[in-house]
Design an enzyme around this catalytic site. Structure first.
Site, PDB file in Angstrom:
ATOM      1  N   THR A 167    -103.616  70.285-112.982  1.00 20.56           N
ATOM      2  CA  THR A 167    -103.962  71.642-113.405  1.00 20.56           C
ATOM      3  C   THR A 167    -103.531  71.830-114.859  1.00 20.56           C
ATOM      4  O   THR A 167    -102.620  71.147-115.323  1.00 20.56           O
ATOM      5  CB  THR A 167    -103.144  72.600-112.504  1.00 20.56           C
ATOM      6  N   ARG A 195    -110.436  76.705 -99.681  1.00 27.50           N
ATOM      7  CA  ARG A 195    -108.972  76.794 -99.919  1.00 27.50           C
ATOM      8  C   ARG A 195    -108.743  77.253-101.358  1.00 27.50           C
ATOM      9  O   ARG A 195    -109.332  76.748-102.298  1.00 27.50           O
ATOM     10  CB  ARG A 195    -108.329  75.425 -99.706  1.00 27.50           C
ATOM     11  N   ASP A 198    -102.373  78.650-105.749  1.00 24.97           N
ATOM     12  CA  ASP A 198    -101.606  79.663-106.476  1.00 24.97           C
ATOM     13  C   ASP A 198    -102.274  80.160-107.743  1.00 24.97           C
ATOM     14  O   ASP A 198    -102.000  81.278-108.206  1.00 24.97           O
ATOM     15  CB  ASP A 198    -100.250  79.064-106.899  1.00 24.97           C
TER      16      ASP A 198
HETATM   17  N1  ASP Z   1    -101.476  74.475-108.344  1.00 26.24           N
HETATM   18  C1  ASP Z   1    -102.757  73.840-108.105  1.00 26.24           C
HETATM   19  C2  ASP Z   1    -103.279  74.264-106.750  1.00 26.24           C
HETATM   20  O1  ASP Z   1    -102.515  74.220-105.792  1.00 26.24           O
HETATM   21  C3  ASP Z   1    -102.738  72.351-108.188  1.00 26.24           C
HETATM   22  C4  ASP Z   1    -101.902  71.737-109.286  1.00 26.24           C
HETATM   23  O2  ASP Z   1    -101.277  72.426-110.077  1.00 26.24           O
HETATM   24  O3  ASP Z   1    -101.886  70.497-109.372  1.00 26.24           O
HETATM   25  O4  ASP Z   1    -104.427  74.570-106.634  1.00 26.24           O
END
Ligand code: ASP
Length: 300
Positions: A167, A195, A198
């Site tokens: 991310t 899905r 956060d």
């Molecule tokens: N936080 C992101 C999510 O759960 C994934 C990530 O940061 O790697 O969608």
């Protein structure tokens, strides 16, 4: 005497198990993003414009799990989430499960500034992008060859470990003293269709308040949401911690309740200190020092 504020910017490319082969490319990516955001701040632009510009660079970089390069869900589709926060107005714009807008962070920004609402999902969010004249692309155009191979290995359950692409996010302080954050993601690999993690949740994936600071989180979204990690870090700054102590305490607080939470966060306080902390192997970060030089590292 009016105190002069020197702008600041910090970006991340995702907390995760980054394999060594990708380190240099990840560092180049966060440096390029930091430079893009910094160019905006140096020209007198706002923190909001700076975090948006930095995030667009990372969404367009196929190495990262945001925009091009996003992980596929279990149906072989890309569904992306993004959040922008404005510490001046205590405001935000969020989108989730979009499939066609080329730069999700641009849509999140317009949700905040152009719409009467704050959070749009799925088809309605993609339709709004058309209304705002944002570039729309085929869902397949977000998928890299690397991700097709990883998807096939996940389906066959015989692949090598995931390379740990991540991310993306940015936090900036501008010369007017305003703080903004931006966070954008393709979510977790092989997530179930629908899905949402956060990232688009205000206070979880990102938060900013001019009085204290700003933060952008990354890692396992389910764990970040449970602790509203970004808000928690900004609250700790508000209670007197500098950004680095607040970032570490925020991550430690999650780890004290969830074993191996696999989370990370970047932070910036209103007096211009940076912070970054993670429980994962790596988290590429890029930042600008007080002379305007760009720095990057694979860890906090
Ligand atoms: N936080 C992101 C999510 O759960 C994934 C990530 O940061 O790697 O969608």
């Amino acid at each position: 005497m009016v105190q002069q504020i020197f702008p600041r910017l910090i970006v991340h490319g995702g907390a995760g198990p980054w394999i060594e082969d990708n380190h240099n490319q990840a560092l180049d990516g966060v440096r390029a993003a930091a430079r893009a955001g910094w160019a905006v701040l140096q020209a007198g632009g706002s923190a909001l414009d700076a975090v948006e510009a930095a995030t667009i660079v990372l969404e367009d970089d196929p190495l990262f799990d945001a925009g091009v390069g996003s992980f596929l869900n279990d149906q072989g589709e890309v569904e992306m989430d993004a959040l922008i926060t404005d510490g001046d107005q205590l405001d935000f714009g969020a989108i989730a499960a979009v499939k066609h807008v080329r730069n999700p962070i641009m849509l999140a920004r317009r949700v905040m500034t152009n719409s009467a609402h704050r959070f749009f999902v799925a088809e309605g969010a993609d339709l709004l992008a058309i209304e705002y004249g944002l570039e729309r692309v085929a869902n397949l155009s977000f998928v890299t060859d690397t991700e097709w191979r990883a998807f096939a290995a996940r389906v066959a359950k015989d692949g090598p470990p995931e390379p740990g692409r991540g991310t993306v996010g940015a936090v900036a302080l501008d010369a007017a003293g305003h703080i903004a954050s931006a966070t954008s993601t393709g979510g977790s690999p092989n997530k179930k269709k629908g899905r949402v993690g956060d990232v688009p949740i205000y206070g979880a994936g990102g938060y900013s308040d001019d009085r204290h600071g700003g933060a952008s989180s990354t890692g396992v979204g389910e764990n970040i949401m449970r602790h509203l990690l970004s808000k928690r870090v900004v609250d700790l700054i508000g209670a007197g911690s500098l950004a680095d102590a607040a970032a570490q305490a925020g991550v430690d607080a999650v780890a004290s309740r969830i074993p191996s939470p696999e989370v990370g966060v970047i932070a910036l306080d209103a007096s211009g200190h940076y912070g970054a902390a993670h429980t994962t192997g790596h988290m590429p970060i890029g930042w600008i020092d007080s002379s305007g030089a760009v720095h990057a590292g694979m860890t906090a």
